[in-house]
Design a protein around this motif. Structure first.
Motif, short mmCIF file in Angstrom:
data_model
loop_
_atom_site.label_atom_id
_atom_site.label_comp_id
_atom_site.label_asym_id
_atom_site.label_seq_id
_atom_site.Cartn_x
_atom_site.Cartn_y
_atom_site.Cartn_z
N ALA A 1 0.59 23.42 -65.41
CA ALA A 1 1.50 23.15 -66.53
C ALA A 1 2.91 22.86 -66.03
O ALA A 1 3.60 21.97 -66.53
CB ALA A 1 1.51 24.33 -67.49
N ALA A 2 3.33 23.62 -65.01
CA ALA A 2 4.67 23.41 -64.46
C ALA A 2 4.78 22.04 -63.79
O ALA A 2 5.81 21.35 -63.93
CB ALA A 2 4.99 24.51 -63.44
N CYS A 3 3.74 21.62 -63.09
CA CYS A 3 3.75 20.30 -62.44
C CYS A 3 3.79 19.19 -63.48
O CYS A 3 4.52 18.19 -63.32
CB CYS A 3 2.52 20.14 -61.54
SG CYS A 3 2.55 21.18 -60.06
N GLU A 4 3.03 19.36 -64.56
CA GLU A 4 3.06 18.36 -65.63
C GLU A 4 4.44 18.31 -66.26
O GLU A 4 4.97 17.23 -66.55
CB GLU A 4 2.02 18.70 -66.69
CG GLU A 4 1.99 17.71 -67.85
CD GLU A 4 1.00 18.09 -68.93
OE1 GLU A 4 0.96 17.40 -69.97
OE2 GLU A 4 0.28 19.09 -68.76
N GLY A 5 5.04 19.47 -66.46
CA GLY A 5 6.38 19.50 -67.03
C GLY A 5 7.40 18.82 -66.14
O GLY A 5 8.26 18.08 -66.62
N LYS A 6 7.30 19.04 -64.84
CA LYS A 6 8.24 18.41 -63.90
C LYS A 6 8.07 16.90 -63.90
O LYS A 6 9.05 16.16 -63.94
CB LYS A 6 8.04 18.96 -62.50
CG LYS A 6 8.90 18.27 -61.45
CD LYS A 6 8.76 18.91 -60.08
CE LYS A 6 9.44 18.07 -59.02
NZ LYS A 6 10.83 17.72 -59.33
N ARG A 7 6.80 16.44 -63.87
CA ARG A 7 6.56 14.99 -63.89
C ARG A 7 7.15 14.36 -65.15
O ARG A 7 7.79 13.31 -65.11
CB ARG A 7 5.06 14.70 -63.80
CG ARG A 7 4.45 14.89 -62.43
CD ARG A 7 3.06 14.26 -62.37
NE ARG A 7 2.16 14.79 -63.39
CZ ARG A 7 1.39 15.85 -63.23
NH1 ARG A 7 1.43 16.52 -62.08
NH2 ARG A 7 0.59 16.25 -64.19
N THR A 8 6.91 15.01 -66.28
CA THR A 8 7.40 14.47 -67.55
C THR A 8 8.92 14.46 -67.59
O THR A 8 9.55 13.46 -67.95
CB THR A 8 6.85 15.29 -68.72
OG1 THR A 8 5.42 15.30 -68.66
CG2 THR A 8 7.30 14.71 -70.05
N ARG A 9 9.53 15.59 -67.22
CA ARG A 9 10.99 15.68 -67.26
C ARG A 9 11.65 14.69 -66.32
O ARG A 9 12.66 14.06 -66.65
CB ARG A 9 11.43 17.11 -66.91
CG ARG A 9 12.93 17.31 -66.83
CD ARG A 9 13.58 17.00 -68.16
NE ARG A 9 15.02 17.22 -68.15
CZ ARG A 9 15.91 16.35 -67.68
NH1 ARG A 9 15.49 15.18 -67.19
NH2 ARG A 9 17.19 16.61 -67.70
N ASP A 10 11.07 14.50 -65.13
CA ASP A 10 11.65 13.59 -64.15
C ASP A 10 11.55 12.13 -64.57
O ASP A 10 12.27 11.28 -64.04
CB ASP A 10 10.98 13.77 -62.78
CG ASP A 10 11.38 15.08 -62.12
OD1 ASP A 10 12.32 15.74 -62.61
OD2 ASP A 10 10.74 15.46 -61.11
N SER A 11 10.68 11.83 -65.51
CA SER A 11 10.50 10.44 -65.93
C SER A 11 11.18 10.13 -67.26
O SER A 11 11.09 9.01 -67.75
CB SER A 11 9.01 10.09 -66.04
OG SER A 11 8.40 10.82 -67.09
#
Length: 372
Positions: A264-274
């Motif tokens: 979930a944290a990795c998905e959140g980081k990917r989304t936030r960074d884009s």
């Protein structure tokens, strides 16, 4: 584009529209209309408008553009006040953050040349004194026509938005309200909840550092305007809140599943960074250069002056962090070549830099697009 444009509601957004109309040569004369004579005096003194009017009347028949820029609660009453005096060919748009009701109201009032709109721009600082044309540049500006909207009116408002430097996006009113409930109105309520937790425990305020302040920034907006905004969109907001609660329940369950929480944290980081998701097809790419800033006076000025003297155009600038020993500055530049050039200049000036996308000692690449 327009001989006489009327901005009804000369606050932050209305004032910014008025300045954009004048500075970009879109209107020969800009008239400010507001219920507050104090606001009108300030707008005129600041040169935001060419002329002010405190009351609706026959003078409106000479306008070929009217922009309704009142707060949400006052938007419909404002439309009712002005509608009897508008000429049939007057182009009308608005800047309200909820679109479901205003188009139906304008149709009921017999205003045919109306296109509802919402510029996704703003600031915690309200009022005409903070208005600036640049506030609208590169902002996504949603237009929400209905089946009754004339195509010619939509085309003209789209041209107006582009003329102001913004990027028009067209979608149905209900789709807009649902999306805005998630990305704008829900974060406001979340910010209120977090700040209320801090307000009720003094120990929390001692530990509420920069990250917490960034996360709760929208709670600093005008309370009445924010209240009216979320109440007007309460149906869509309730649906967004239900989805948000489900996400929180899922994350709570993941506390006992470390690998699930990591995913979930990795998905959140990917989304936030884009973010923002829609920007790549709408707004120009930016290339980042991060500059470590020592805690000394005028360091931002030193950076901007050095790059300006070398002909490097800074398209966007953001203070990322402030600490006792300094902080960092993110510069949005136009190309990888600009990043390399700026990095070389700033290193020679004594700054530590961390770029993105360069081979010469800089870190990984990241292209960003940043609305004003």
């Amino acid at each position: 584009m327009f001989e006489r444009a009327v901005v009804a509601g000369v606050g932050l957004i209305g004032g910014s529209v008025a300045l954009g109309l004048a500075q970009r040569g879109l209107a020969r004369r800009v008239i400010g209309y507001d219920a507050s004579t104090e606001v009108l005096r300030e707008a005129e003194a600041l040169g935001v408008v060419d002329e002010v009017r405190p009351h609706a009347g026959e003078w409106l028949r000479g306008a070929d553009l009217v922009v309704l820029a009142a707060p949400m609660r006052a938007l419909t009453p404002l439309a009712r006040e002005l509608a009897p005096f508008l000429s049939p060919g007057t182009l009308v748009t608005d800047v309200g953050s909820v679109k479901g009701g205003i188009a139906a109201e304008m149709e009921a009032l017999g205003v045919r040349q109306f296109v509802a709109g919402h510029p996704m721009a703003g600031s915690e600082r309200g009022g005409v004194r903070h208005a600036r044309a640049a506030l609208l540049e590169n902002a996504v500006w949603v237009l929400t026509p209905t089946e009754h909207t004339p195509l010619t009116a939509l085309s003209r408002v789209r041209a107006l938005v582009e003329g102001l430097g913004a990027a028009p996006v067209v979608m149905p009113p209900d789709a807009h309200d649902s999306l805005v409930a998630t990305v704008s109105h829900l974060p406001y309520l979340a910010s209120l909840a977090l700040t209320h937790m801090v307000a009720r425990d003094e120990r929390l305020s001692l530990l509420a550092a920069g990250g917490f302040r960034d996360l709760t920034r929208v709670a600093s907006g005008d309370p009445r305007m924010s209240r009216d905004m979320v109440v007007e969109n309460r149906a869509a907001l309730r649906e967004a809140l239900a989805r948000f609660r489900r996400q929180l329940d899922r994350l709570e369950a993941d506390l006992d599943e470390p690998e699930e929480l990591l995913a979930a944290a990795c998905e959140g980081k990917r989304t936030r960074d884009s973010l923002p998701v829609v920007r790549r097809s709408l707004l120009p790419l930016r290339h980042d250069l991060v500059v470590a800033m020592p805690d000394r006076p005028n360091q931002i000025g030193v950076v901007t002056q050095a790059l300006g003297a070398a002909g490097v155009n800074i398209k966007d600038i953001e203070v990322l962090a402030i600490r006792e020993d300094g902080g960092s500055l993110r510069l949005g530049l136009e190309s990888p070549e600009d990043v390399a050039h700026a990095a070389s200049i700033l290193r020679a000036t004594g700054f530590e830099v961390r770029g993105r996308g360069q081979e010469t000692g800089l870190a990984e690449s990241k292209q960003t697009v940043t609305p004003s």
